[in-house]
Design a protein around this motif. Structure first.
Motif, short mmCIF file in Angstrom:
data_model
loop_
_atom_site.label_atom_id
_atom_site.label_comp_id
_atom_site.label_asym_id
_atom_site.label_seq_id
_atom_site.Cartn_x
_atom_site.Cartn_y
_atom_site.Cartn_z
N GLY A 1 41.95 43.24 33.50
CA GLY A 1 41.72 44.40 32.66
C GLY A 1 42.54 44.40 31.39
O GLY A 1 42.26 45.16 30.46
N CYS A 2 43.54 43.52 31.34
CA CYS A 2 44.41 43.42 30.16
C CYS A 2 44.33 42.05 29.51
O CYS A 2 44.20 41.93 28.30
CB CYS A 2 45.86 43.73 30.54
N VAL A 3 44.45 40.99 30.33
CA VAL A 3 44.41 39.62 29.83
C VAL A 3 43.06 38.97 30.10
O VAL A 3 42.64 38.08 29.37
CB VAL A 3 45.56 38.79 30.45
N HIS A 4 42.37 39.41 31.15
CA HIS A 4 41.04 38.90 31.45
C HIS A 4 40.28 39.96 32.25
O HIS A 4 40.85 40.97 32.68
CB HIS A 4 41.11 37.58 32.24
N ASN A 5 38.98 39.74 32.43
CA ASN A 5 38.15 40.67 33.22
C ASN A 5 37.57 40.02 34.47
O ASN A 5 36.59 40.50 35.03
CB ASN A 5 37.03 41.26 32.35
N GLY A 6 38.19 38.93 34.90
CA GLY A 6 37.70 38.22 36.07
C GLY A 6 36.73 37.11 35.74
O GLY A 6 36.54 36.19 36.54
N LYS A 7 36.14 37.19 34.57
CA LYS A 7 35.18 36.17 34.14
C LYS A 7 35.62 35.43 32.89
O LYS A 7 35.44 34.23 32.78
CB LYS A 7 33.81 36.81 33.90
N VAL A 8 36.20 36.18 31.94
CA VAL A 8 36.66 35.56 30.69
C VAL A 8 38.02 36.13 30.31
O VAL A 8 38.35 37.27 30.64
CB VAL A 8 35.66 35.81 29.52
N ALA A 9 38.80 35.32 29.61
CA ALA A 9 40.09 35.78 29.09
C ALA A 9 39.88 36.43 27.74
O ALA A 9 38.87 36.21 27.07
CB ALA A 9 41.05 34.60 28.97
N TYR A 10 40.85 37.27 27.34
CA TYR A 10 40.79 37.96 26.05
C TYR A 10 41.71 37.25 25.07
O TYR A 10 42.94 37.33 25.18
CB TYR A 10 41.24 39.41 26.21
N PRO A 11 41.16 36.54 24.08
CA PRO A 11 42.00 35.77 23.15
C PRO A 11 43.05 36.60 22.43
O PRO A 11 44.18 36.13 22.22
CB PRO A 11 40.97 35.20 22.16
N ALA A 12 42.71 37.84 22.04
CA ALA A 12 43.68 38.66 21.32
C ALA A 12 44.87 39.02 22.20
O ALA A 12 46.02 39.07 21.71
CB ALA A 12 43.00 39.93 20.81
N CYS B 1 49.25 46.48 53.08
CA CYS B 1 48.30 46.38 51.97
C CYS B 1 48.86 45.40 50.94
O CYS B 1 49.87 45.68 50.31
CB CYS B 1 48.06 47.75 51.35
N ALA B 2 48.18 44.27 50.78
CA ALA B 2 48.66 43.24 49.87
C ALA B 2 48.23 43.47 48.43
O ALA B 2 48.66 42.73 47.54
CB ALA B 2 48.20 41.87 50.34
N ASN B 3 47.40 44.47 48.18
CA ASN B 3 46.94 44.80 46.83
C ASN B 3 46.69 46.30 46.74
O ASN B 3 45.65 46.77 47.18
CB ASN B 3 45.66 44.02 46.50
N PRO B 4 47.61 47.07 46.16
CA PRO B 4 47.45 48.52 46.10
C PRO B 4 46.34 49.01 45.17
O PRO B 4 46.04 50.20 45.15
CB PRO B 4 48.82 49.01 45.61
N ASP B 5 45.74 48.13 44.37
CA ASP B 5 44.67 48.57 43.48
C ASP B 5 43.51 49.17 44.29
O ASP B 5 43.15 48.66 45.35
CB ASP B 5 44.12 47.41 42.65
N ILE B 6 42.93 50.23 43.74
CA ILE B 6 41.77 50.87 44.38
C ILE B 6 40.49 50.16 43.96
O ILE B 6 39.64 49.82 44.80
CB ILE B 6 41.69 52.36 44.02
N VAL B 7 40.32 49.96 42.66
CA VAL B 7 39.14 49.29 42.13
C VAL B 7 39.55 48.33 41.02
O VAL B 7 40.65 48.42 40.48
CB VAL B 7 38.09 50.29 41.56
N VAL B 8 38.65 47.42 40.68
CA VAL B 8 38.84 46.50 39.57
C VAL B 8 37.47 46.23 38.97
O VAL B 8 36.45 46.32 39.67
CB VAL B 8 39.51 45.19 40.05
N ASP B 9 37.44 45.94 37.69
CA ASP B 9 36.18 45.62 37.02
C ASP B 9 36.02 44.10 36.95
O ASP B 9 36.83 43.42 36.33
CB ASP B 9 36.14 46.21 35.61
N PHE B 10 34.95 43.60 37.57
CA PHE B 10 34.61 42.19 37.53
C PHE B 10 33.46 42.04 36.55
O PHE B 10 32.31 42.26 36.90
CB PHE B 10 34.20 41.70 38.92
N GLY B 11 33.81 41.70 35.30
CA GLY B 11 32.79 41.76 34.26
C GLY B 11 32.37 43.21 34.08
O GLY B 11 33.18 44.08 33.79
#
Length: 286
Positions: free
Chosen positions: A24-35, A166-176
């Motif tokens: 969500g900050c550096v990538h979205n699970g599919k592509v990285a964000y160059p900026a 719980c090894a990942n406290p995140d509730i949801v994540v955006d995959f693309g």
């Protein structure tokens, strides 16, 4: 009051250490964000240290391989610290027993095997009826399942009083463009069913403590970046760390029509409802 900024460079000179979320900050699970990558590289060139702090349930090496495949270069970070790293240590210490029921996909098996720790040999994955505790790294199939699919099974183990790690406290994540449920959603359900859940990623202290040890820092001027208000920002507030809330991630739909910059009034109202005030906000990390 939260200040909206246009780039990390505006404030970077005020900080020595950066705890930056990945998804969500550096990538979205599919592509990285160059900026975003460029912003982290610039911060390091200015003498700062960057720990990529993620609630991924897998150990550091697996996450490093994942982001390398997305073309996130190694000169954008100093270390990677995962929720899986912090939770692994708790599991090996016997916090949820030695015989555990693992809820999660095949890709997360490295949580049990990717470690030099000799204590790993004492942990055995078993069926729910034989378990002393539960380890949740995610849903078995997060592309199709929701927490409702686990209500019956979690009800049974909660009734037996088994602790859940719980090894990942995140509730949801955006995959693309698709929103997926994470391990935190199952832990949340487990608590609603009367069970005990143990957390080790953001917003909880262990992952920050581990990041500081890995970077070899203590104190200093720290800044956290993330798009999760209840994890990244809540964790920063609890730790007394300044923060940048990336509004173009999980909360993008609440911030107006321009994902690159939130609308002032919408942001203020939304943060008031959430009860948290990050130091800064930015549409996308850049």
């Amino acid at each position: 009051m939260t200040r909206i900024i246009d780039s990390l460079a505006e404030i970077a000179q005020g900080y020595d250490v950066l705890f930056c979320d990945l998804w969500g900050c550096v990538h979205n699970g599919k592509v990285a964000y160059p900026a975003a990558i460029a912003a982290l590289q610039d911060f390091r060139r200015g003498g700062g240290k960057v720990a990529l702090t993620t609630n991924a349930p897998r150990p550091r090496r697996a996450v490093a391989a994942q982001i390398a495949a997305l073309d996130v270069p190694e000169d954008a970070w100093d270390d990677i610290v995962t929720s899986g790293d912090a939770a692994q240590d708790a599991m090996f210490s016997g916090r949820v027993g030695r015989r555990v029921w693992h809820v999660g996909p095949e890709k997360d098996l490295s949580f049990f095997t990717d470690t030099p720790d000799p204590r790993a040999a004492a942990i055995t994955r078993v069926a729910p009826a034989e378990a002393e505790g539960v380890v949740v790294t995610g849903l078995f199939d997060d592309m199709t399942e929701t927490p409702a699919d686990y209500h019956a099974a979690l009800s049974e183990v909660a009734a037996r009083g088994l602790p859940l790690l719980c090894a990942n406290p995140d509730i949801v994540v955006d995959f693309g463009e698709q929103r997926l449920y994470c391990a935190g959603a199952l832990a949340q359900l487990y608590e609603q069913l009367g069970g005990e859940a143990l957390y080790f990623g953001k917003p909880h202290a262990p992952i920050y403590d581990l990041a500081r040890r890995r970077l070899g820092v203590s104190g200093g001027r720290e800044l956290a970046i993330g798009d999760g208000i209840g994890t990244d920002i809540a964790g920063a507030v609890a730790q007394g760390i300044d923060s940048i809330f990336v509004t173009g991630g999980l909360a993008a739909e609440h911030m107006g029509g321009n994902v690159e910059r939130p609308e002032d009034a919408l942001l203020a109202d939304w943060l008031k409802a959430e009860g948290l005030a990050p130091t800064y906000a930015i549409g996308r990390l850049r």
